[in-house]
Each structure stands twice: as structure tokens, then as C-alpha cells.
Motif scaffolding. Structure first.
Motif: not given
Length: 452
Positions: A274, A295, A351, A327, A324
Motif C-alpha cells: 500500500n 478507489l 487510486s 475495500q 491501496q
């Protein structure tokens, strides 16, 4: 590099040959070699039994000897900095435990490494411990509020950057600036104001050129200005840590590499890394399967996602993707001609770094009529008035910044907004919100909405 008006403490001030603070024969040879290479005596300093030029560039014996050797490089290269050779592809920067104990020094190092990696150079940097290193630099602490490093030698970068612990009282951005600067010396950059240190420092003269000390890089300015380069001799407390356009030109000229196609990159292989930045290029793109908004799932079409995010236009360009975490859910939207899909939990995302926002006052929103869903990112100054028609949906000839304050997208003190092109409406209703009173109107051919 030292803070403006700060004092660089040395044992004997401006060094002349034979200074009593330098009893070692090795340093005497270094000094002799520097003088022969064209550096003036008053630019050569000794601190902690090491020889420096330009106040923060440490010169080893080997590097000083290389300065006197004939070179096969074009005269458009940095003659005295002995550039990093093509055999070096990955430089690992290994910080000491003492260095890591200072929060802003540690954050600054991560940001500085990202600065170099986002340029897509033939050399990449990684924070150690890491594998695949073809060269190493140690990041260690020193006293004061500046830093020091040295020139490359033998095709390798200089092996140490010293960063003052006093910088921990400054922002992460200032630490990023200083560390980026010192890494710049380690890979071969001289000060951009070497010929007149007073430009950035307020005092000081010529570090020395004599035709060999600091060769101009084509495409970059020949004169320095305050804030014009990360490689200025001294820094300010307001530094952002980011490259200037001339810095980018210099980096690309000396170490530019081929920017890979985004379609050639397997973003899922970067899961867990990340914050890693990947610079890649996109052709003209008008479609592609993408999940998410801002995202995106890491198996999405990166170029279509970049157009959707506003990182590039549909005609293509270069993007910086940022890895990233996964999610719990992703929401699909329509932006800039790209419709993305919603999805549930996914293990990895990316992103994009977005380009700086343009001024909203410079954009003709009426010229976007019919391009519904297109988003324009722009910046507003402090705004307390402006002619606006409508509520939530505004006529496309309205003052966008006043509309943004009215909608609650930004405070009256200003900020960045996203303007989304919408269809014309049969009527618009005026209201008063957040200190802005808008007007009612009948049918109009185009509209926009605003969001943070």
C-alpha cells in the motif's frame, strides 16, 4: 542542504590547503584534486574529518580522483558528479534505527522515495530491507536542521545521506524536501544555484564551476529562483517537498527510462504494498471494465479507471497509480464518459494521483454541454458572492465557486471542487444557503452540479 540563515558549523571555517583541522593525508589529496578540478578554495569545507563542497556534498577520495579523469560522456552531463551507471537499476535506502525513531524524518524518507519512483526513471528506489538491490544508501541522523550527502563514484550512488534530527520539528513535507535533495546529490545533482548561493540562502557566493564543476542540463533554466528547484542550496519552512517542472526535466534527461504501458502491469501482484506508486502510460481510452469510484478494484482496466477518475483525458496520457488496501464495497458511477460498476468486498485496490486543479474561473462550463457526467476538477478562492441560478442543479453560466459555496461543497474560504456536467432543466429555483443567494430561472440548455 541547510535551512536559510542556519549556520554550518565547521572546525576551521572556509578551508584553505593546510588547514590545521585536516591532519589526514587522504583529505589533503581530496582537497588538491578539487582545486585542480576547478573548485575555489573558499568552497571547500571540512566537517567531522570529511571534505565537502557546496556545504553539503561530501567528496570521497575516489570521487575526487574521478574528477580529474577524462570522460567519454557528452559535455551536457554533470562532469564532477560522476553519474550513476546503467548497471544500477534499484537503489535501496536503508534507514538506521535512530533515523526511524524520528517520525517526520521517517515519513519524509517514504515521501522522498515516492518522489523518485513516480517519475518512471530507469532507476527505482526502495526502502530497505529489500531484495533485488543493485546499490544501497544508508539514511542516518546527524545534528542540526540540514543534511549532507556526496557524489557518485565508480558508477554507484554515494552510500550515505545524513539528515539532521532538528528537521523533526518541521513538517513531513519539509523533511521530504531535504531528503529528496540529499538523494539528488547521491545520484549526481549539483545545487541549482551553485553560482550564487545567496539566491536561496540569503548569503554566500559561487560554489565553483570553471567549466567542469556544474554543467548545465539542457532544457532547464540557467538561472535559479527561490522555490525554483528542490536542488536549491537552502530550503524554507514552507517547502512542499514536490518536484518543480525544471526538476522533472533534469531527472528525465539524466535518468529517464521507458514508461511502461498500464496494460502491461499486473496491479494485483502489488497487493499489500500500500502506497506504492506506479507510473505508466495509457493510449486513447473510451471504454473498459472498471469497478469502483476513486478507489478501484485492482483487476479493473487501469486506463479506463484513470479517465473516470479525471487523472487523464480520454485522449490518453501518463498516470501515477497508487496501490491501496482492499475495500468492503465499491460503488459504480458515470464520469467523463466512463461508467464503472459496483462490487462487494475485494482484496486490493488502486487510486490515482490527480493533476493540480485549474482555476474554476478559467473554465467555460457552457462548452461542455451534452457531455453529461463529465467532471472537471477546479479550484476556488475565497468566495462570498457571485451570480448563480438554481439550487443543487445550476445553470452552466453560473459562477461555479459561488455555486459550490451555496451547495456546501466548499466553505467560503475556498478549496477544490468537482463540477459535474448535467442536462439542461425546464426551470431553476433560487434559494439562500451558506451566505449565498441564488436566482430562479426558466428553461436553460445546460447545467452543472458541484461536489467536494
Amino acid at each position: 542542504m541547510f535551512k536559510k540563515a542556519a549556520v554550518f558549523a565547521v572546525t576551521c571555517g572556509a578551508l584553505l590547503v593546510g588547514c590545521s583541522a585536516d591532519p589526514q593525508a587522504e583529505n589533503e589529496e581530496i582537497i588538491s584534486n578539487l582545486l585542480e578540478a576547478g573548485f575555489p578554495a573558499d568552497d571547500i569545507l571540512i566537517a567531522d574529518d570529511a571534505v565537502y563542497v557546496g556545504r553539503d556534498a561530501h567528496v570521497t577520495l575516489e570521487a575526487s580522483r574521478e574528477m580529474l579523469q577524462a570522460t567519454s560522456e557528452s559535455p551536457e552531463q554533470y562532469r564532477t558528479t560522476n553519474l550513476v551507471g546503467t548497471g544500477v537499476t534499484k537503489i535501496c535506502v536503508n534507514s538506521t534505527a535512530a533515523f526511524d525513531s524520528y517520525t517526520f524524518l521517517s515519513q519524509g524518507l517514504d515521501l522522498a522515495i515516492a518522489n523518485y519512483n513516480e517519475r518512471g526513471l530507469r532507476i527505482t528506489f526502495a526502502r530497505g530491507p529489500a531484495t533485488g538491490c543493485t546499490a544501497n544508501i544508508t539514511a542516518q541522523t546527524t545534528t542540526g536542521t540540514g543534511g549532507s550527502a556526496g557524489f557518485p563514484s565508480g558508477g554507484l550512488p554515494y552510500g550515505i545521506i545524513n539528515i539532521g534530527t532538528g528537521l523533526n520539528s518541521y513538517s513531513a513535507d519539509v523533511n521530504e524536501h531535504v531528503i529528496t535533495h540529499e538523494l539528488g546529490h547521491a545520484v549526481g545533482f549539483r545545487h541549482s544555484d551553485y553560482y550564487n548561493r545567496s539566491i536561496s540562502c540569503g548569503s554566500g557566493g559561487d560554489e565553483g564551476d570553471a567549466g567542469v564543476g556544474a554543467i548545465h542540463i539542457p532544457g532547464t533554466p540557467t538561472t535559479a529562483v527561490v522555490g525554483g528547484s528542490i536542488m536549491n542550496s537552502c530550503f524554507r519552512s514552507t517547502e512542499t517537498g514536490e518536484w518543480t517542472s525544471s526538476d522533472n526535466t533534469a531527472l528525465d534527461y539524466l535518468y529517464g527510462g521507458t514508461i511502461p504501458s498500464c496494460s502491461s502491469i499486473n496491479f494485483t501482484s502489488y497487493r499489500g504494498q500500500n502506497g506504492t506508486q506506479i507510473r505508466c502510460s495509457c493510449p486513447a481510452t473510451s471504454s473498459g471494465t472498471v469497478w469502483g469510484t476513486d478507489l478501484y478494484t485492482d483487476d479493473s482496466n487501469a486506463c479506463a479507471a484513470a479517465v473516470h477518475a479525471g487523472a487523464i483525458p480520454s485522449t490518453g496520457g501518463t498516470v501515477v497509480a497508487v496501490i491501496q488496501p482492499g475495500q468492503s464495497s465499491y460503488t459504480g458511477t458515470t464520469r467523463n464518459g466512463i461508467t464503472t460498476l459496483s462490487y462487494s468486498a475485494w482484496d486490493g485496490s488502486f487510486s490515482f494521483q490527480l493533476p493540480p486543479a485549474q482555476s474554476c474561473s478559467s473554465v467555460s462550463f457552457t462548452s461542455y454541454r451534452g457531455q453529461n457526467g463529465t467532471q472537471i476538477r477546479c479550484n476556488c478562492p475565497a468566495t462570498s458572492s457571485g451570480v448563480v441560478w438554481g439550487t443543487d442543479l445550476y445553470t452552466d453560466d453560473s459562477n461555479a465557486c459561488a455555486a459550490a459555496v451555496h451547495a456546501g461543497a466548499i466553505p467560503s474560504t475556498g478549496g477544490n471542487v468537482t463540477v459535474t456536467i448535467q442536462p439542461g432543466q425546464s426551470s431553476y429555483t433560487g434559494t439562500t444557503r451558506n451566505g449565498i443567494t441564488t436566482l430562479s430561472y426558466s428553461a436553460w440548455g445546460g447545467s452543472f452540479s458541484v461536489s467536494p
